[in-house]
Design a protein around this motif. Structure first.
Motif, PDB file in Angstrom:
ATOM      1  N   ASN A  61      67.054  75.933  29.414  1.00 37.09           N
ATOM      2  CA  ASN A  61      67.058  77.097  30.291  1.00 37.09           C
ATOM      3  C   ASN A  61      68.044  76.835  31.427  1.00 37.09           C
ATOM      4  O   ASN A  61      67.767  76.057  32.335  1.00 37.09           O
ATOM      5  CB  ASN A  61      65.662  77.340  30.851  1.00 37.09           C
ATOM      6  CG  ASN A  61      65.651  78.441  31.911  1.00 37.09           C
ATOM      7  OD1 ASN A  61      66.464  79.354  31.859  1.00 37.09           O
ATOM      8  ND2 ASN A  61      64.728  78.351  32.856  1.00 37.09           N
ATOM      9  N   TYR A  62      69.187  77.489  31.367  1.00 35.09           N
ATOM     10  CA  TYR A  62      70.188  77.392  32.433  1.00 35.09           C
ATOM     11  C   TYR A  62      71.054  78.637  32.397  1.00 35.09           C
ATOM     12  O   TYR A  62      71.056  79.379  31.404  1.00 35.09           O
ATOM     13  CB  TYR A  62      71.053  76.134  32.289  1.00 35.09           C
ATOM     14  CG  TYR A  62      71.981  76.129  31.080  1.00 35.09           C
ATOM     15  CD1 TYR A  62      73.308  76.542  31.186  1.00 35.09           C
ATOM     16  CD2 TYR A  62      71.531  75.701  29.830  1.00 35.09           C
ATOM     17  CE1 TYR A  62      74.165  76.536  30.090  1.00 35.09           C
ATOM     18  CE2 TYR A  62      72.372  75.686  28.729  1.00 35.09           C
ATOM     19  CZ  TYR A  62      73.691  76.110  28.862  1.00 35.09           C
ATOM     20  OH  TYR A  62      74.526  76.107  27.764  1.00 35.09           O
ATOM     21  N   ILE A  63      71.757  78.898  33.472  1.00 31.80           N
ATOM     22  CA  ILE A  63      72.687  80.017  33.535  1.00 31.80           C
ATOM     23  C   ILE A  63      74.107  79.443  33.515  1.00 31.80           C
ATOM     24  O   ILE A  63      74.307  78.251  33.760  1.00 31.80           O
ATOM     25  CB  ILE A  63      72.447  80.870  34.791  1.00 31.80           C
ATOM     26  CG1 ILE A  63      72.558  80.020  36.068  1.00 31.80           C
ATOM     27  CG2 ILE A  63      71.083  81.544  34.722  1.00 31.80           C
ATOM     28  CD1 ILE A  63      72.389  80.827  37.353  1.00 31.80           C
ATOM     29  N   PRO A  64      75.117  80.262  33.190  1.00 30.49           N
ATOM     30  CA  PRO A  64      76.481  79.738  33.050  1.00 30.49           C
ATOM     31  C   PRO A  64      76.963  78.895  34.226  1.00 30.49           C
ATOM     32  O   PRO A  64      77.658  77.895  34.028  1.00 30.49           O
ATOM     33  CB  PRO A  64      77.317  81.013  32.893  1.00 30.49           C
ATOM     34  CG  PRO A  64      76.391  81.969  32.203  1.00 30.49           C
ATOM     35  CD  PRO A  64      75.032  81.684  32.785  1.00 30.49           C
ATOM     36  N   SER A  65      76.584  79.248  35.453  1.00 31.14           N
ATOM     37  CA  SER A  65      77.032  78.487  36.620  1.00 31.14           C
ATOM     38  C   SER A  65      76.422  77.084  36.666  1.00 31.14           C
ATOM     39  O   SER A  65      76.891  76.222  37.406  1.00 31.14           O
ATOM     40  CB  SER A  65      76.690  79.236  37.909  1.00 31.14           C
ATOM     41  OG  SER A  65      75.284  79.381  38.049  1.00 31.14           O
ATOM     42  N   GLN A  66      75.375  76.855  35.876  1.00 33.16           N
ATOM     43  CA  GLN A  66      74.717  75.551  35.825  1.00 33.16           C
ATOM     44  C   GLN A  66      75.123  74.737  34.588  1.00 33.16           C
ATOM     45  O   GLN A  66      74.557  73.679  34.341  1.00 33.16           O
ATOM     46  CB  GLN A  66      73.192  75.743  35.820  1.00 33.16           C
ATOM     47  CG  GLN A  66      72.634  76.409  37.059  1.00 33.16           C
ATOM     48  CD  GLN A  66      71.152  76.725  36.906  1.00 33.16           C
ATOM     49  OE1 GLN A  66      70.700  77.167  35.852  1.00 33.16           O
ATOM     50  NE2 GLN A  66      70.386  76.481  37.957  1.00 33.16           N
ATOM     51  N   LYS A  67      76.090  75.236  33.856  1.00 37.48           N
ATOM     52  CA  LYS A  67      76.423  74.605  32.581  1.00 37.48           C
ATOM     53  C   LYS A  67      76.889  73.159  32.744  1.00 37.48           C
ATOM     54  O   LYS A  67      76.585  72.298  31.908  1.00 37.48           O
ATOM     55  CB  LYS A  67      77.512  75.414  31.861  1.00 37.48           C
ATOM     56  CG  LYS A  67      77.763  74.932  30.430  1.00 37.48           C
ATOM     57  CD  LYS A  67      78.652  75.885  29.658  1.00 37.48           C
ATOM     58  CE  LYS A  67      78.794  75.424  28.210  1.00 37.48           C
ATOM     59  NZ  LYS A  67      79.601  76.368  27.406  1.00 37.48           N
ATOM     60  N   GLU A  68      77.609  72.870  33.817  1.00 34.75           N
ATOM     61  CA  GLU A  68      78.092  71.503  34.035  1.00 34.75           C
ATOM     62  C   GLU A  68      76.928  70.523  34.164  1.00 34.75           C
ATOM     63  O   GLU A  68      76.940  69.441  33.567  1.00 34.75           O
ATOM     64  CB  GLU A  68      78.977  71.456  35.289  1.00 34.75           C
ATOM     65  CG  GLU A  68      79.600  70.092  35.539  1.00 34.75           C
ATOM     66  CD  GLU A  68      80.505  70.076  36.754  1.00 34.75           C
ATOM     67  OE1 GLU A  68      80.742  68.973  37.305  1.00 34.75           O
ATOM     68  OE2 GLU A  68      80.978  71.154  37.178  1.00 34.75           O
ATOM     69  N   ASP A  69      75.902  70.897  34.931  1.00 34.20           N
ATOM     70  CA  ASP A  69      74.738  70.028  35.074  1.00 34.20           C
ATOM     71  C   ASP A  69      73.952  69.942  33.769  1.00 34.20           C
ATOM     72  O   ASP A  69      73.430  68.877  33.414  1.00 34.20           O
ATOM     73  CB  ASP A  69      73.831  70.526  36.196  1.00 34.20           C
ATOM     74  CG  ASP A  69      74.382  70.205  37.579  1.00 34.20           C
ATOM     75  OD1 ASP A  69      75.215  69.280  37.682  1.00 34.20           O
ATOM     76  OD2 ASP A  69      73.991  70.880  38.549  1.00 34.20           O
ATOM     77  N   ALA A  70      73.848  71.070  33.070  1.00 34.80           N
ATOM     78  CA  ALA A  70      73.153  71.056  31.774  1.00 34.80           C
ATOM     79  C   ALA A  70      73.855  70.118  30.794  1.00 34.80           C
ATOM     80  O   ALA A  70      73.206  69.385  30.037  1.00 34.80           O
ATOM     81  CB  ALA A  70      73.093  72.472  31.201  1.00 34.80           C
ATOM     82  N   GLN A  71      75.181  70.123  30.845  1.00 31.67           N
ATOM     83  CA  GLN A  71      75.959  69.241  29.967  1.00 31.67           C
ATOM     84  C   GLN A  71      75.689  67.774  30.291  1.00 31.67           C
ATOM     85  O   GLN A  71      75.612  66.932  29.381  1.00 31.67           O
ATOM     86  CB  GLN A  71      77.451  69.553  30.123  1.00 31.67           C
ATOM     87  CG  GLN A  71      78.353  68.766  29.172  1.00 31.67           C
ATOM     88  CD  GLN A  71      78.212  69.204  27.729  1.00 31.67           C
ATOM     89  OE1 GLN A  71      78.327  70.390  27.424  1.00 31.67           O
ATOM     90  NE2 GLN A  71      77.938  68.259  26.841  1.00 31.67           N
TER      91      GLN A  71
END
Length: 354
Positions: free
Chosen positions: A220-230
């Protein structure tokens, strides 16, 4: 009561929780028109709620401009509400309520609040134990000037349409995900830095989950959080990564809810996603930030809704340090969580819900 306005600014979890006010009002005053005021980013959580007639958005640009706020107050006044229940109780909503023209102006007692409201309700003190949580009990107290007894609807609900549920299923199928094995949504990131469990340990929890359940894992993440999700994805073991469907996420909140409704459980940081899962009757396992008030937000805990909070494990820490000190040293206190105990509780949770 002909027209009632409920005001709850703030985040999605707060807005969803306060729908219990609308739900109970509609039950006791079925002919009343009940409106709900919130921020624009929270409107979707209220869609299809049969107990809400109209959602009114208070934009930030209105809040920050006195002329625009004055126009907005006149707009509210023209609606001729009989009752305004202000759950948020900040300066702009103080003024909106004061000049609304309503006979009943209800909010929490803040000392100065008698200048704005006809009914000032004292909150239950923090530290009071409750099975359903102070976030629920304090909101229900706001109904006391109107409803003396018979309040039984305690649980916030999300109302999805059959089409939205089918769209969630279609999204899963588009990524070749079937329900032949568990599907778990992971709330990998909190709404604030101090509500986010350390990345390395979150990755270890995901590794543990896949090893024990062989579940398909969604983030569960939004595009602006993709770096942290990665970053969290990269910290997971290679064999775990095979079970993570990294690029599957809904672009809008209602789409996320449709997707979540097909998951076997939500696991991760306590916050709005956990409240949404509970509103959909999806089991939850949540990790509280050590500085978040447990008595308020540990709501509706049972064998299918489990949480872990440092205060439950090491209460002596809260006798030695203030909430502010704990928040400033969040990651130090996250290290105080016994990781093996967390995994033990998580394994027991999986055995119950999967």
């Amino acid at each position: 009561m002909k027209r009632i306005l409920v005001i709850q600014q703030k985040r999605i979890g707060d807005v969803l929780t306060s729908t219990i006010i609308s739900n109970n009002l509609k039950k006791h005053f079925p002919e009343a028109k009940i409106d709900y005021m919130c921020y624009a980013n929270c409107v979707a959580i209220l869609e299809n709620n049969p107990n809400i007639n109209e959602v009114i958005v208070l934009d930030e640009k209105v809040r920050k401009n006195y002329f625009s706020l004055a126009k907005f107050i006149l707009y509210i006044r023209k609606k001729k509400y009989d009752v305004v229940i202000d759950v948020y109780s900040k300066f702009e909503t103080n003024l909106i309520t004061l000049f609304s023209g309503a006979k009943y102006k209800i909010s929490y007692d803040k000392g100065y609040s008698n200048l704005f409201y006809t009914h000032n309700v004292k909150r239950i003190e923090n530290g009071t134990q409750s099975e359903i949580g102070l976030a629920i009990l304090n909101r229900l107290l706001l109904l006391k000037p109107l409803i003396k007894e018979g309040i039984t609807d305690y649980k916030p609900k999300i109302f999805l349409t059959d089409i939205e549920k089918q769209q969630g299923l279609t999204l899963l199928e588009s990524h070749n995900i079937k329900k032949d094995k568990p599907i778990l949504m992971f709330g990998i990131l909190g709404s604030e830095w101090y509500k986010t469990y350390p990345f390395e340990k979150m990755a270890q929890i995901i590794d543990f989950t896949v090893s024990k359940t062989n579940a398909r894992v969604l983030f569960n993440y939004i595009p602006s959080q993709k770096e942290d999700a990665q970053k969290i994805y990269d910290l997971c073991k290679k064999e775990t990564q095979q079970n993570i469907v990294f690029d599957l996420y809904a672009k809008e909140l209602r789409g996320f809810l449709g997707l979540l409704s097909h998951c076997n459980a939500l696991v991760g940081n306590e916050g709005g996603a956990v409240n949404m899962a509970k509103g959909l009757n999806v089991p939850t396992f949540s990790i509280f930030s050590p500085s978040v008030d447990k008595e308020t937000w540990q709501i509706f805990e049972d064998e299918k809704n489990i949480s872990i909070h440092l205060k439950d494990i090491k209460p002596e820490i809260y006798q030695q340090s203030t909430e502010k000190e704990i928040k400033q040293e969040t990651f130090k206190y996250f290290d105080e969580y016994p990781f093996e105990l967390l995994l033990e509780k998580l394994e027991s949770f999986y055995k119950t819900v999967l």
